[in-house]
Design an enzyme around this catalytic site. Structure first.
Site, PDB file in Angstrom:
ATOM      1  CG  ASN A  58     -12.715  35.014  70.655  1.00  0.00           C
ATOM      2  OD1 ASN A  58     -11.846  36.317  70.175  1.00  0.00           O
ATOM      3  ND2 ASN A  58     -13.014  34.696  71.557  1.00  0.00           N
ATOM      4  CB  VAL A  99     -16.496  26.820  72.474  1.00  0.00           C
ATOM      5  CG1 VAL A  99     -18.001  25.830  71.589  1.00  0.00           C
ATOM      6  CG2 VAL A  99     -16.790  26.729  74.074  1.00  0.00           C
ATOM      7  CG  HIS A 124     -18.597  31.218  70.184  1.00  0.00           C
ATOM      8  ND1 HIS A 124     -18.239  30.534  69.351  1.00  0.00           N
ATOM      9  CD2 HIS A 124     -18.151  31.768  71.218  1.00  0.00           C
ATOM     10  CE1 HIS A 124     -16.909  30.058  70.898  1.00  0.00           C
ATOM     11  NE2 HIS A 124     -16.519  31.818  70.846  1.00  0.00           N
ATOM     12  CG  HIS A 165     -17.664  36.175  72.585  1.00  0.00           C
ATOM     13  ND1 HIS A 165     -17.897  35.497  74.018  1.00  0.00           N
ATOM     14  CD2 HIS A 165     -17.633  35.306  71.950  1.00  0.00           C
ATOM     15  CE1 HIS A 165     -17.049  34.799  74.533  1.00  0.00           C
ATOM     16  NE2 HIS A 165     -16.253  34.125  72.884  1.00  0.00           N
TER      17      HIS A 165
HETATM   18  P1  5GP Z   1     -13.973  31.668  72.972  1.00  0.00           P
HETATM   19  O1  5GP Z   1     -12.779  31.192  73.503  1.00  0.00           O
HETATM   20  O2  5GP Z   1     -14.673  30.035  72.501  1.00  0.00           O
HETATM   21  O3  5GP Z   1     -14.186  32.845  71.610  1.00  0.00           O
HETATM   22  O4  5GP Z   1     -15.399  31.790  74.024  1.00  0.00           O
HETATM   23  C1  5GP Z   1     -16.179  30.365  74.261  1.00  0.00           C
HETATM   24  C2  5GP Z   1     -17.240  30.987  75.876  1.00  0.00           C
HETATM   25  O5  5GP Z   1     -17.536  30.240  76.187  1.00  0.00           O
HETATM   26  C3  5GP Z   1     -16.404  31.816  76.815  1.00  0.00           C
HETATM   27  O6  5GP Z   1     -16.723  32.811  77.203  1.00  0.00           O
HETATM   28  C4  5GP Z   1     -16.399  30.885  77.978  1.00  0.00           C
HETATM   29  O7  5GP Z   1     -17.314  31.269  79.332  1.00  0.00           O
HETATM   30  C5  5GP Z   1     -18.133  30.418  77.425  1.00  0.00           C
HETATM   31  N1  5GP Z   1     -18.132  28.825  77.780  1.00  0.00           N
HETATM   32  C6  5GP Z   1     -17.653  26.933  77.870  1.00  0.00           C
HETATM   33  N2  5GP Z   1     -18.594  26.737  78.244  1.00  0.00           N
HETATM   34  C7  5GP Z   1     -19.642  26.720  78.663  1.00  0.00           C
HETATM   35  C8  5GP Z   1     -20.854  26.166  78.639  1.00  0.00           C
HETATM   36  O8  5GP Z   1     -21.109  25.108  79.348  1.00  0.00           O
HETATM   37  N3  5GP Z   1     -22.397  27.148  79.203  1.00  0.00           N
HETATM   38  C9  5GP Z   1     -22.087  28.498  78.245  1.00  0.00           C
HETATM   39  N4  5GP Z   1     -23.416  29.484  78.693  1.00  0.00           N
HETATM   40  N5  5GP Z   1     -20.842  28.930  78.352  1.00  0.00           N
HETATM   41  C10 5GP Z   1     -20.108  28.416  78.044  1.00  0.00           C
END
Ligand code: 5GP
Length: 121
Positions: free
Chosen positions: A93, A102, A106, A108
């Site tokens: 994303n 975040v 990254h 997934h």
């Molecule tokens: P995004 O929406 O930015 O692609 O996804 C961020 C991901 O980071 C989400 O799936 C969320 O669950 C994960 N996430 C957020 N905070 C933390 C954390 O403190 N530790 C871990 N392991 N994952 C996190």
């Protein structure tokens, strides 16, 4: 899209060892750890150790060594998590439209079950 990196984000804190993570793989330039809120039986996040905001930022500005390390880290996680046979999905994303939560680049890795359609609703 701007690529100003905010080092207060949660993944920067994980990389600095300020908060714990469930590590699956650590390499010279990358870290893979389990998502805290897994959306599938296997849900691993792979991040570069460098300060990159989005996939395009990383792909444009990272060194060849960082990019190779990251790409091979994804393959190694797929192998370790037993995803090669049954399949998996990679998602990265980015920004507002991508609902990036975040702001540290990254990918997934999702698998271990049938994942359904790419986009819901
Ligand atoms: P995004 O929406 O930015 O692609 O996804 C961020 C991901 O980071 C989400 O799936 C969320 O669950 C994960 N996430 C957020 N905070 C933390 C954390 O403190 N530790 C871990 N392991 N994952 C996190």
């Amino acid at each position: 899209m701007t690529h100003a990196y905010d080092d207060t984000n949660i993944f920067a804190k994980i990389l600095r060892g300020e908060i714990p993570n469930d590590t699956v793989l650590e390499t010279e330039h990358s870290l893979a750890f389990r998502d805290i809120t897994p959306k599938a039986a296997v849900h691993v996040l792979v991040i570069p150790k460098g300060a990159y905001v989005t996939y395009d930022h990383f792909a444009r500005e990272a060194s060849n060594a960082q990019i190779a390390d990251f790409t091979r880290a994804i393959a190694e996680v797929c192998r370790r998590e037993g995803l090669e046979e049954g399949g998996y999905r990679l998602i990265s994303n980015a920004g507002e439209a991508g609902l990036q939560e975040v702001p540290h680049m990254h990918v997934h890795i999702l698998g271990g079950q049938a994942l359904g359609p790419l986009l819901a609703g």
